[in-house]
Design a protein around this motif. Structure first.
Motif, PDB file in Angstrom:
ATOM      1  N   ILE A 218      23.299  -6.113   3.856  1.00 28.42           N
ATOM      2  CA  ILE A 218      22.830  -7.463   3.009  1.00 28.42           C
ATOM      3  C   ILE A 218      21.886  -7.276   2.435  1.00 28.42           C
ATOM      4  CG2 ILE A 218      21.747  -9.596   2.721  1.00 28.42           C
ATOM      5  CD1 ILE A 218      25.038  -9.512   3.705  1.00 28.42           C
ATOM      6  N   LEU A 219      21.370  -6.596   1.121  1.00 31.89           N
ATOM      7  CA  LEU A 219      20.307  -6.015   0.501  1.00 31.89           C
ATOM      8  C   LEU A 219      20.242  -7.620  -0.610  1.00 31.89           C
ATOM      9  CD1 LEU A 219      21.758  -2.543  -1.214  1.00 31.89           C
ATOM     10  CD2 LEU A 219      19.740  -3.726   0.993  1.00 31.89           C
ATOM     11  N   ALA A 220      18.400  -6.971  -1.204  1.00 32.25           N
ATOM     12  CA  ALA A 220      18.355  -8.531  -2.122  1.00 32.25           C
ATOM     13  C   ALA A 220      19.160  -8.605  -3.482  1.00 32.25           C
ATOM     14  CB  ALA A 220      16.735  -8.440  -2.367  1.00 32.25           C
ATOM     15  N   ALA A 221      19.241  -9.326  -3.540  1.00 35.32           N
ATOM     16  CA  ALA A 221      20.149  -9.245  -5.330  1.00 35.32           C
ATOM     17  C   ALA A 221      19.307  -8.392  -6.014  1.00 35.32           C
ATOM     18  CB  ALA A 221      19.994 -10.241  -6.099  1.00 35.32           C
ATOM     19  N   ASP A 222      20.021  -8.126  -6.680  1.00 32.64           N
ATOM     20  CA  ASP A 222      19.671  -7.065  -8.087  1.00 32.64           C
ATOM     21  C   ASP A 222      20.136  -6.809  -9.730  1.00 32.64           C
ATOM     22  OD1 ASP A 222      18.958  -4.179  -8.706  1.00 32.64           O
ATOM     23  OD2 ASP A 222      18.446  -3.049  -7.701  1.00 32.64           O
ATOM     24  N   LYS A 223      19.788  -6.765  -9.726  1.00 30.32           N
ATOM     25  CA  LYS A 223      20.600  -7.026 -11.572  1.00 30.32           C
ATOM     26  C   LYS A 223      20.679  -5.720 -12.208  1.00 30.32           C
ATOM     27  CE  LYS A 223      16.823  -6.398 -14.985  1.00 30.32           C
ATOM     28  NZ  LYS A 223      15.943  -7.067 -15.883  1.00 30.32           N
ATOM     29  N   THR A 224      20.930  -4.454 -11.449  1.00 34.42           N
ATOM     30  CA  THR A 224      21.819  -3.545 -11.884  1.00 34.42           C
ATOM     31  C   THR A 224      23.163  -3.459 -11.169  1.00 34.42           C
ATOM     32  OG1 THR A 224      20.642  -2.429 -10.049  1.00 34.42           O
ATOM     33  CG2 THR A 224      19.501  -1.438 -12.400  1.00 34.42           C
TER      34      THR A 224
ATOM     35  N   GLY B 297      17.315 -16.391 -11.219  1.00 31.43           N
ATOM     36  CA  GLY B 297      17.831 -16.662 -10.357  1.00 31.43           C
ATOM     37  C   GLY B 297      17.393 -15.693  -8.963  1.00 31.43           C
ATOM     38  N   SER B 298      17.926 -15.658  -7.346  1.00 31.13           N
ATOM     39  CA  SER B 298      17.150 -15.523  -6.359  1.00 31.13           C
ATOM     40  C   SER B 298      18.602 -15.349  -5.635  1.00 31.13           C
ATOM     41  CB  SER B 298      16.221 -15.454  -5.069  1.00 31.13           C
ATOM     42  OG  SER B 298      16.640 -17.101  -5.372  1.00 31.13           O
TER      43      SER B 298
ATOM     44  N   ALA C 259      26.297  -7.981  -0.566  1.00 35.02           N
ATOM     45  CA  ALA C 259      26.802  -7.664   0.507  1.00 35.02           C
ATOM     46  C   ALA C 259      27.503  -6.357   0.220  1.00 35.02           C
ATOM     47  CB  ALA C 259      27.721  -8.316   1.150  1.00 35.02           C
ATOM     48  N   PHE C 260      27.050  -5.277   0.716  1.00 37.23           N
ATOM     49  CA  PHE C 260      27.636  -3.461   0.596  1.00 37.23           C
ATOM     50  C   PHE C 260      28.835  -3.477   1.733  1.00 37.23           C
ATOM     51  CE2 PHE C 260      24.843  -3.969  -2.655  1.00 37.23           C
ATOM     52  CZ  PHE C 260      24.697  -3.321  -3.707  1.00 37.23           C
ATOM     53  N   SER C 261      29.965  -2.941   1.429  1.00 36.11           N
ATOM     54  CA  SER C 261      30.705  -1.817   2.647  1.00 36.11           C
ATOM     55  C   SER C 261      30.920  -1.043   2.357  1.00 36.11           C
ATOM     56  CB  SER C 261      31.634  -2.945   2.875  1.00 36.11           C
ATOM     57  OG  SER C 261      32.917  -2.209   4.145  1.00 36.11           O
ATOM     58  N   ASP C 262      30.618  -0.084   2.561  1.00 36.78           N
ATOM     59  CA  ASP C 262      30.789   2.350   2.555  1.00 36.78           C
ATOM     60  C   ASP C 262      30.091   1.881   1.092  1.00 36.78           C
ATOM     61  OD1 ASP C 262      32.168   2.539   4.555  1.00 36.78           O
ATOM     62  OD2 ASP C 262      34.052   1.822   3.886  1.00 36.78           O
ATOM     63  N   GLN C 263      28.716   1.312   0.949  1.00 39.48           N
ATOM     64  CA  GLN C 263      27.831   1.363  -0.486  1.00 39.48           C
ATOM     65  C   GLN C 263      28.583   0.688  -2.209  1.00 39.48           C
ATOM     66  OE1 GLN C 263      27.003   5.434  -0.439  1.00 39.48           O
ATOM     67  NE2 GLN C 263      25.900   5.733   0.704  1.00 39.48           N
TER      68      GLN C 263
ATOM     69  N   TYR D  63      30.685 -13.918   3.840  1.00 41.43           N
ATOM     70  CA  TYR D  63      30.001 -15.143   3.660  1.00 41.43           C
ATOM     71  C   TYR D  63      29.106 -15.832   4.894  1.00 41.43           C
ATOM     72  CZ  TYR D  63      31.264 -16.824  -1.065  1.00 41.43           C
ATOM     73  OH  TYR D  63      31.534 -16.188  -1.946  1.00 41.43           O
ATOM     74  N   THR D  64      29.824 -15.525   5.719  1.00 37.46           N
ATOM     75  CA  THR D  64      28.897 -15.606   7.147  1.00 37.46           C
ATOM     76  C   THR D  64      27.579 -14.823   7.020  1.00 37.46           C
ATOM     77  OG1 THR D  64      31.032 -15.684   8.633  1.00 37.46           O
ATOM     78  CG2 THR D  64      28.323 -15.609   9.741  1.00 37.46           C
ATOM     79  N   LYS D  65      27.495 -13.183   6.769  1.00 36.25           N
ATOM     80  CA  LYS D  65      26.211 -12.702   6.666  1.00 36.25           C
ATOM     81  C   LYS D  65      25.728 -12.974   5.450  1.00 36.25           C
ATOM     82  CE  LYS D  65      27.699  -8.785   9.312  1.00 36.25           C
ATOM     83  NZ  LYS D  65      26.561  -9.002  11.103  1.00 36.25           N
ATOM     84  N   MET D  66      26.236 -13.194   4.090  1.00 37.13           N
ATOM     85  CA  MET D  66      25.209 -13.138   3.069  1.00 37.13           C
ATOM     86  C   MET D  66      24.351 -14.835   3.476  1.00 37.13           C
ATOM     87  SD  MET D  66      27.382 -12.812  -0.215  1.00 37.13           S
ATOM     88  CE  MET D  66      28.652 -13.827  -0.177  1.00 37.13           C
ATOM     89  N   LEU D  67      25.364 -15.730   4.377  1.00 39.73           N
ATOM     90  CA  LEU D  67      24.069 -16.840   4.364  1.00 39.73           C
ATOM     91  C   LEU D  67      23.307 -17.119   5.345  1.00 39.73           C
ATOM     92  CD1 LEU D  67      27.291 -19.785   4.620  1.00 39.73           C
ATOM     93  CD2 LEU D  67      25.010 -19.625   3.245  1.00 39.73           C
ATOM     94  N   GLU D  68      23.091 -16.189   5.946  1.00 42.59           N
ATOM     95  CA  GLU D  68      22.474 -15.671   7.294  1.00 42.59           C
ATOM     96  C   GLU D  68      21.107 -15.761   6.451  1.00 42.59           C
ATOM     97  OE1 GLU D  68      23.607 -13.415  11.154  1.00 42.59           O
ATOM     98  OE2 GLU D  68      21.976 -13.020  11.468  1.00 42.59           O
ATOM     99  N   TYR D  69      21.542 -14.350   5.999  1.00 41.97           N
ATOM    100  CA  TYR D  69      19.902 -13.752   5.449  1.00 41.97           C
ATOM    101  C   TYR D  69      19.044 -14.410   3.929  1.00 41.97           C
ATOM    102  CZ  TYR D  69      21.253  -9.432   7.991  1.00 41.97           C
ATOM    103  OH  TYR D  69      21.211  -8.435   8.950  1.00 41.97           O
ATOM    104  N   SER D  70      20.788 -14.529   3.066  1.00 47.93           N
ATOM    105  CA  SER D  70      20.124 -15.718   2.087  1.00 47.93           C
ATOM    106  C   SER D  70      19.264 -17.181   3.172  1.00 47.93           C
ATOM    107  CB  SER D  70      21.109 -16.125   0.632  1.00 47.93           C
ATOM    108  OG  SER D  70      22.091 -16.586   1.466  1.00 47.93           O
ATOM    109  N   LEU D  71      19.927 -17.664   3.565  1.00 50.48           N
ATOM    110  CA  LEU D  71      18.940 -18.529   4.294  1.00 50.48           C
ATOM    111  C   LEU D  71      17.952 -18.708   4.454  1.00 50.48           C
ATOM    112  CD1 LEU D  71      22.048 -20.709   5.718  1.00 50.48           C
ATOM    113  CD2 LEU D  71      20.689 -21.715   3.930  1.00 50.48           C
ATOM    114  N   LYS D  72      17.654 -17.187   5.319  1.00 51.43           N
ATOM    115  CA  LYS D  72      16.584 -16.524   6.035  1.00 51.43           C
ATOM    116  C   LYS D  72      15.047 -16.613   4.743  1.00 51.43           C
ATOM    117  CE  LYS D  72      13.647 -13.346   8.910  1.00 51.43           C
ATOM    118  NZ  LYS D  72      12.816 -14.597   8.694  1.00 51.43           N
ATOM    119  N   THR D  73      15.884 -15.812   3.966  1.00 53.58           N
ATOM    120  CA  THR D  73      14.643 -15.396   3.191  1.00 53.58           C
ATOM    121  C   THR D  73      13.998 -17.308   2.418  1.00 53.58           C
ATOM    122  OG1 THR D  73      15.928 -13.972   2.545  1.00 53.58           O
ATOM    123  CG2 THR D  73      14.306 -14.255   0.665  1.00 53.58           C
ATOM    124  N   TRP D  74      15.555 -17.632   2.116  1.00 61.47           N
ATOM    125  CA  TRP D  74      14.433 -19.552   1.013  1.00 61.47           C
ATOM    126  C   TRP D  74      14.107 -19.921   1.668  1.00 61.47           C
ATOM    127  CZ3 TRP D  74      20.607 -19.024  -1.188  1.00 61.47           C
ATOM    128  CH2 TRP D  74      20.279 -18.211  -1.848  1.00 61.47           C
TER     129      TRP D  74
END
Ligand SMILES: CC(C)(COP(=O)(O)OP(=O)(O)OC[C@H]1O[C@@H](n2cnc3c(N)ncnc32)[C@H](O)[C@@H]1OP(=O)(O)O)[C@@H](O)C(=O)NCCC(=O)NCCS
Length: 318
Positions: free
Chosen positions: A5-11, A55-56, A60-64, A103-114
């Protein structure tokens, strides 16, 4: 499957658009009349680009490879006096395979940041036929709050003895000032409990009516207005912006005239007008926590998004 999981990046916006489009086509499979042409694709593309720009959230990445993203808009107050984040329909998705786990992973990380930044109220608009994903949100403590629904513009027919319908012009608006005021107050009562700022009903509806392509119909018994319905080009989702969609953004029938078919008659007039004017789709959004609306709109429309909401215990940041 290893997920990073990484921070959103517009690229990664183009990959995100491609990923969301595949998910949107799943919804189209269940609701084949949803728009799916180049215009719809461009609307979705623009909305996702705006969210990645302003936004913020996380990716999520798997095998880049990008396999999911979850972004939202910050709002100063969301369902209460706390800062919140709203993720619209296009604001999140994940590959179909392993979707719930991503989603489980994305929620855990995004909620922590927010939550670390003081955001405590969260709403997410989920495609309505993805029951597995909706269940995933329920498991995470989210509850159903709002619905966006669509129907093909088609006549409903019906008649209510003694009731007539008129397409309103500016001079008719005074007839519904009283019931527009009641409609406004209605949301403050049980079981909805949505706080409302006081407003002058006639000023509000006159201002609404003065805007381009805003249309309203009034039902009368004799010369007494007993209900109204209104439509406009924009609703709450990107699909509502599609050029062949018009959106119902309010309907109200006097308590003593309910369950007689008055709202159905108003909706039928809207259908007739939409068909005559080349709008082959009719959208609506409503609170799932409003039982009258839930029952009425679900009778005639098919939900394509369900918004779920969660409020974090504010003591966690004290
Ligand atoms: C939602 C609302 C507009 C529906 O208005 P309504 O005039 O009662 O709606 P209708 O009569 O057309 O349909 C509702 C019921 O009447 C029944 N009905 C429809 N046509 C009928 C007829 N000809 N004869 C008898 N009953 C009829 C329907 O089966 C339905 O019954 P059910 O909900 O018990 O299953 C009304 O409840 C209302 O104003 N609610 C408060 C404001 C609100 O929630 N607005 C919507 C917000 S987006």
């Amino acid at each position: 499957m290893k997920i990073e999981i990484l921070a959103a990046d517009k690229t990664f916006c183009k990959e995100a658009v491609d990923l969301f489009w595949q998910t949107y086509l799943e919804e189209v499979y269940s609701m084949p009349f949803l728009p799916k042409d180049e215009e719809m694709k461009n609307l979705i593309d623009d909305s996702i680009n705006q969210l990645f720009e302003n936004g913020s959230g996380v990716m999520a990445f798997s095998d880049q490879k990008l396999v999911g993203y979850m972004l939202g808009w910050s709002v100063n107050q969301l369902f209460g006096p706390v800062k919140g984040v709203f993720s619209p329909m296009i604001g999140h998705t994940a590959k179909k395979e392993h979707r719930r786990m991503i989603y489980t992973k994305m929620l855990e990380y995004s909620l922590k940041t927010w939550v670390d930044q003081g955001y405590l109220s969260f709403a997410v608009s989920v495609l309505a036929h993805d029951l597995g994903l909706i269940d995933e949100f329920f498991v995470h403590g989210y509850g159903m709050r709002c619905i966006d629904a669509m129907r093909k513009s088609e006549r409903i027919y019906g008649a209510v003895s003694g009731v007539t319908i008129k397409k309103a012009s500016q001079s008719d608006l005074a007839d519904i000032a009283l019931i527009h005021g009641k409609h406004h107050d209605y949301y403050g009562y049980s079981p909805i409990f949505m706080p409302r700022l006081s407003e002058d009903a006639l000023t509000d509806i006159t201002h609404w009516f003065s805007q381009p392509e805003h249309h309203l119909w009034i039902s009368y018994q004799g010369d007494k207005a007993v209900g109204y319905i209104r439509i406009q080009p924009e609703g709450e989702t990107v699909v509502s912006l599609y050029s062949k969609v018009m959106n119902v953004t309010g309907a109200y029938v006097e308590q003593s005239f309910r369950s007689m078919g008055v709202a159905s008659l108003l909706l039928d007039e809207v259908q007739r007008w939409l068909m005559e004017h080349g709008y082959h789709l009719c959208g609506v959004d409503y609170e799932a926590i409003n039982p009258a609306a839930y029952r009425f709109w679900n009778r005639y429309f098919t939900p394509y998004t369900v918004s779920v909401a969660r409020r974090i215990d504010e003591r966690i940041v004290q």
